[in-house]
Structures are given as structure tokens and as C-alpha cells.
Write an enzyme that holds these catalytic residues in place. Structure first.
Site, PDB file in Angstrom:
ATOM      1  N   ARG A 241      95.149  24.573  61.299  1.00 16.02           N
ATOM      2  CA  ARG A 241      94.034  23.805  61.872  1.00 16.02           C
ATOM      3  C   ARG A 241      93.663  22.628  60.970  1.00 16.02           C
ATOM      4  O   ARG A 241      93.513  22.785  59.751  1.00 16.02           O
ATOM      5  CB  ARG A 241      92.827  24.734  62.015  1.00 16.02           C
TER       6      ARG A 241
ATOM      7  N   HIS B 236      91.791  28.709  52.893  1.00 11.60           N
ATOM      8  CA  HIS B 236      91.051  27.564  52.361  1.00 11.60           C
ATOM      9  C   HIS B 236      91.369  27.491  50.870  1.00 11.60           C
ATOM     10  O   HIS B 236      91.258  28.490  50.159  1.00 11.60           O
ATOM     11  CB  HIS B 236      89.550  27.764  52.585  1.00 11.60           C
TER      12      HIS B 236
ATOM     13  N   HIS C 252      90.592  32.002  55.655  1.00  9.81           N
ATOM     14  CA  HIS C 252      89.461  31.204  56.131  1.00  9.81           C
ATOM     15  C   HIS C 252      89.416  31.104  57.652  1.00  9.81           C
ATOM     16  O   HIS C 252      88.350  31.152  58.252  1.00  9.81           O
ATOM     17  CB  HIS C 252      89.583  29.809  55.517  1.00  9.81           C
TER      18      HIS C 252
ATOM     19  N   GLU D  97      87.941  14.718  55.030  1.00  8.24           N
ATOM     20  CA  GLU D  97      88.485  16.014  54.607  1.00  8.24           C
ATOM     21  C   GLU D  97      90.007  15.956  54.651  1.00  8.24           C
ATOM     22  O   GLU D  97      90.583  15.029  55.234  1.00  8.24           O
ATOM     23  CB  GLU D  97      87.941  17.139  55.501  1.00  8.24           C
TER      24      GLU D  97
ATOM     25  N   ARG E 131      95.351  21.830  54.307  1.00  6.57           N
ATOM     26  CA  ARG E 131      95.026  23.069  53.591  1.00  6.57           C
ATOM     27  C   ARG E 131      96.218  23.954  53.287  1.00  6.57           C
ATOM     28  O   ARG E 131      96.263  24.612  52.246  1.00  6.57           O
ATOM     29  CB  ARG E 131      94.037  23.884  54.435  1.00  6.57           C
TER      30      ARG E 131
HETATM   31  C1  SIN Z   1      84.925  23.260  54.617  1.00  7.91           C
HETATM   32  O1  SIN Z   1      83.783  22.840  54.560  1.00  7.91           O
HETATM   33  O2  SIN Z   1      85.740  23.028  53.743  1.00  7.91           O
HETATM   34  C2  SIN Z   1      85.323  24.066  55.790  1.00  7.91           C
HETATM   35  C3  SIN Z   1      85.325  23.255  57.019  1.00  7.91           C
HETATM   36  C4  SIN Z   1      86.296  23.815  58.013  1.00  7.91           C
HETATM   37  O3  SIN Z   1      86.750  24.940  57.861  1.00  7.91           O
HETATM   38  O4  SIN Z   1      86.670  23.100  58.959  1.00  7.91           O
END
Ligand code: SIN
Length: 508
Positions: free
Chosen positions: A376, A233, A341, A118, A280
Site C-alpha cells: 500500500r 512500517h 502495520h 510520505e 515501505r
Molecule cells: C504513518 O503515519 O506513517 C502511517 C500512515 C499510513 O499508514 O498510511
């Protein structure tokens, strides 16, 4: 008013509240633990978490040092390094427990845990259950908790306030599932009440995420920290009129998805060398600026080049949702927009999860431990919830025999019927003000939003004398109070000075 007594009361039933109940119950089989949920037990942010849990698992390619560095970089220099090290090095132990509780995590062809990637992570380290990790956790953990002999659960219990005597918390007060005013006296109170996404007009959070814990803390004078750091997000599906935006998990960008502007161009590489896989805050800002340039309400996520079978297998929830909404991901671009988010700040806690008030703890998204700093790192939050749940449980076990259980004098709560529509107007107005630019726009955007919300708070107080006479009313007040603190902290540093000078001049 009815009165209940317990040893430990936990407000919230996401992973933070549930895992705390589990650890505390095991450590203290003779103590009574009461879990409170505002609606049904599984309605919480955990339930909707798609991504997973960040854990260093492959010690050949990855290391604690790399995960620590990624977390510090994402947090923009204001994380607490000691906390970051603690959480990250505890992760493998918490992962083992999760697996022992029966939570199934995806494996690769070799039979090892499948590690996803991610934004902001330099390595693949996200353990996950398809794109339904939170659902898997909640549905496996709830029956375990329900069977613990010393844990009771009350659903549809709306906690309005903390019961305070000077600097000590003696429990909570609120309405039970029949609207009956209820006092719950406890030796230890834990706020695990989740985030505040519903303060904003576009959010990935469910309707229950209304900042209740933070607002109760404000009213009880509990210290908060860094409330201005709201994480947006970048890739929520653009669906105007939905109160909870559907998330296109970040793991899909880790899988190779592209983000395109109205001309069909990938524009994120101009904002950051990692492009779609930047953190993000960077991606959301770049998308928000692109939308302004193009005067559009969304940009696009392109999945057309991805292997369909592999995609369906890894991301069944996203695939099914998009198909139901009429998108063919092999041909269509999906409209996306940033959505509020995660609340990175919150109720300030120490390394044991303790707030600055005696007998009061906070855990999970409503708390600020120092892990996330200003932003975060993806999939660090479920991890934080579990690590701190264990820490809080250990600490409670040490102190509970010295904690007070006392009759608490408090004004009686009275339930009053309300005109739903009148209250709803305040919520709608708040959510119209609370956009990305209200916190991350120009100085003037922030000042104007703050003044509008402050003025709204005054009107609310004048119109409804007792914010605590109905759950919906109280919840709306919680939203307004939380929004006000977010904006107040976001104000330019010289705002207060300029205001003070203006006041003095007008007195002269
Ligand atoms: C996501 O699946 O993009 C969210 C995961 C997160 O907020 O850590």
C-alpha cells in the site's frame, strides 16, 4: 439466545464503518442500521493513524496521473488499475465531505491545506491533522453518527461468525456486552472489522486488530485475495514488551529525518535512490537486513538536525510520547524497528464492495479491492475506506429491497468460562513465530513458520473443542487462522508439489 433484527449490520467502527453508516443513513433514512464495535467505539486502527489522507489537491504541481503512477509503482504491478483510477479521482469529493463533517486539517501560512510528503509519493499530497489525523476523524465523526436517528450502536459486542444459508449471508452471531449469545439478523451484512496486525509479535496495531473479519470469512468460505502481502512500517519505536508499538510517522521522514545504522551511517541510499523516502517495503527490508548484519534489535532514527519548534508544532504526538519515554530528540537517537502495520490483502470485493456471497460486503482494511496490490502507498487507506463506503452505500440502496430477511437456523452459542492463561499461551507462541522473516525471510523460514502455525492450529482445535464459546478464545482462533492463511499464501510455489510427491511416495 436473544435475537435482534436490523436492515444493515456493520461490524467495525473505524473510518470505514462510520462513514458507511453516515452515507447509508443519509441515503436510506427509513432503514435500521446497527453498528457493532468489539470494545469501545473508538478503539480501532483509524484512531491511531498519524499520517493522513493522500489526495491530489494542488493541481499545478500534482495530478491524478502522478498519484495513480505512485500507487501502481508501490503496489508492484498487481494493483487493479481501474480501481486505482476510481479511488484517486474520487478523492477530492470525499475530502470535501470530511471537511463538511467538521474534521480540521492543517493549513499552511497562506491558508491553504498543508500537504505532507510520505514514502513513495512523488509530490506532497497528504492532508493531515498534525500527527493525529485518525484521532481527529474518530472524535469528530463519532458524535455525528451517535446522533443519526436510524443508527444504533452496540459496543463490546463480539461477533463470532457470519450467519450463512448456502451462499447468502443473513447476519451475524456473537456475544453481547453481558456475554449473552445473540443472533443479529440483517438484510445486509458489512465486515469493516479492520486488520490483523496482532498476528505478529511487533505491530503498530492496537490489541483489537486480530483478523476477525478475515477469519469469519474463512469459516464461511468467502473468497480472500493476496493475504500474503503484509506491510511492515519501517519506523516503529523499539520498545520490547509493548503489545502495540508506537509509530514514528512516515511524515517525519518526509520532514527530513534520517535512519542510521549502529555506526551512525545513513545506509538506506544503498538500498534505493530515494533513501528514507523509498516505499515501505523497500525501507523495511533494508532495515531488517541491516539489523541481521549488525546482529541488533533496532536501527536508529535521527531527528537532531530538524527544527525543534517546527517539529513540535507538526508532530506533537510523537514529540510528547518520546519526551515522556525519556528521549530528548535534540540529542538522542530513537531506536526503531519494522512493525507489522497493514494487511494489504483481504476479503475479495468487487467495485461495489460486494464479496462473492450474497448480501455480504467488506470494506476497509479487512477487504481487498485491488487498490494496494502488493504494497500500500502511504496514506491511501483512509481514502480507500471513504471512497468504498460511498460505493457500498449506493449499492446497498439499490439492492436492499430485494434482499432477504429470514429466520436463520443455527446452532445455539453457549458461553463457557475459560482459563485465560491457557489461551494466552497460544497467542504468545503465535506472536513469537510471526516475525518479519516468517513472511519475508528465506523459503525455509516461511515453510518452518507455516508448519509451526498449522501444527498449533491442530493443537488448539484438540484442546478447545468450541472455539466460539468465549470471545477471547474465538479471537485467539481468529489470530491463528489468519496467520495460517498468510503463511500458506507465502509458501514457495513448489512447496505443495513437493509435499504431494512425498505423500504419493509414502503410499507406494
Ligand atoms: C504513518 O503515519 O506513517 C502511517 C500512515 C499510513 O499508514 O498510511
Amino acid at each position: 439466545m436473544q435475537k435482534l433484527t436490523t436492515d444493515i449490520v456493520i461490524i467495525g467502527t473505524g473510518l470505514a464503518g462510520l462513514s458507511l453508516a453516515k452515507y447509508s443513513s443519509e441515503l436510506n433514512p427509513n432503514l435500521k442500521i446497527l453498528l457493532l464495535s468489539k470494545t469501545s467505539i473508538d478503539e480501532c486502527n483509524t484512531y491511531y493513524a498519524q499520517g493522513g489522507i493522500a489526495v491530489v489537491h494542488d493541481f499545478i504541481k500534482d495530478s491524478y496521473e502522478k498519484h495513480i503512477e505512485d500507487t501502481l509503482n508501490a503496489g508492484k504491478g498487481i494493483c487493479d488499475e481501474k480501481v486505482v483510477k476510481h479511488v484517486i479521482t474520487e478523492a477530492p469529493k470525499r475530502l470535501k465531505e470530511l471537511i463538511n463533517w467538521g474534521i480540521e486539517l492543517d493549513k499552511n501560512q497562506e491558508g491553504n491545506l498543508d500537504l505532507g510528503l510520505e514514502g513513495g509519493h512523488s509530490q506532497n499530497r497528504i492532508v493531515h491533522h498534525k500527527d493525529k489525523t485518525g484521532y481527529e476523524i474518530e472524535t469528530k465523526l463519532i458524535p455525528i453518527i451517535e446522533n443519526l436517528p436510524n443508527v444504533a450502536i452496540k459496543t463490546s459486542f463480539f461477533a463470532t461468525d457470519l450467519l450463512m444459508e448456502n451462499d447468502t449471508c443473513l447476519g451475524v452471531i456473537g456475544f453481547d456486552d453481558k456475554g449473552e449469545p445473540t443472533i443479529i439478523e440483517a438484510k445486509i451484512t458489512v465486515l469493516a472489522s479492520g486488520g490483523s496486525g496482532q498476528v505478529f509479535g511487533v505491530t503498530s496495531n492496537p490489541f483489537v486488530s486480530t483478523g476477525d473479519g478475515v477469519a469469519m470469512a474463512i469459516r464461511a468460505n468467502v473468497a480472500l485475495k493476496n493475504m500474503k502481502y503484509i506491510q511492515f512500517h519501517p519506523t516503529a519505536l523499539y520498545e520490547p514488551n509493548k503489545s502495540q508499538a508506537f509509530l514514528i510517522t512516515e511524515a517525519i521522514r518526509g520532514f527530513g529525518a534520517h535512519i542510521l545504522n549502529q555506526k551512525g551511517e545513513r545506509f538506506l541510499l544503498k538500498a534505493h535512490k530515494s533513501g528514507e523516502l523509498a516505499t515501505r517495503d523497500v525501507v523495511s527490508k533494508a532495515i531488517s537486513e541491516q539489523m541481521k548484519i549488525e546482529n541488533s534489535k533496532n536501527v536508529w532514527i535521527d531527528l537532531r538536525h530538524l527544527d525543534l519548534e517546527d517539529f513540535k508544532n507538526k508532530f506533537p504526538k510523537v514529540y510528547e510520547y518520546c519526551t515522556e519515554e525519556g528521549f530528548d530528540i535534540t540529542e538522542d537517537l530513537l531506536p526503531i524497528t519494522p512493525a507489522s502495520h497493514y494487511q494489504c490483502g483481504g476479503i475479495l470485493v468487487d467495485e461495489k464492495g460486494a464479496t462473492d456471497k450474497n448480501q455480504l460486503f467488506a470494506l476497509g482494511e479487512c477487504s481487498y479491492t485491488g487498490l494496494h496490490g502488493a504494497n500500500r502507498l502511504a496514506s491511501n487507506s483512509l481514502l480507500e475506506a471513504m471512497v468504498y463506503a460511498q460505493d457500498v452505500a449506493n449499492h446497498i440502496t439499490e439492492i436492499i429491497s430485494n434482499s432477504e430477511e429470514k429466520n436463520c437456523e443455527t446452532d445455539a452459542l453457549k458461553y463457557k468460562n475459560i482459563h485465560h492463561e491457557e489461551v494466552l499461551q497460544f497467542r504468545n507462541q503465535l506472536q513469537r513465530i510471526m516475525k518479519y522473516d516468517a513472511v519475508y525471510g528465506t523459503k525455509q523460514d516461511i515453510i518452518t513458520s507455516y508448519q509451526m502455525v498449522s501444527e498449533m492450529q491442530k493443537r488448539f482445535k484438540m484442546k478447545f473443542k468450541n472455539y466460539n464459546s468465549h470471545p477471547f478464545l474465538c479471537e485467539t482462533f481468529n489470530l491463528i487462522q489468519t496467520a495460517e492463511i498468510i503463511l500458506k499464501e507465502s509458501l514457495p510455489v513448489n512447496y505443495k508439489r513437493v509435499k504431494a510427491i512425498k505423500k504419493t511416495k509414502s503410499k507406494l
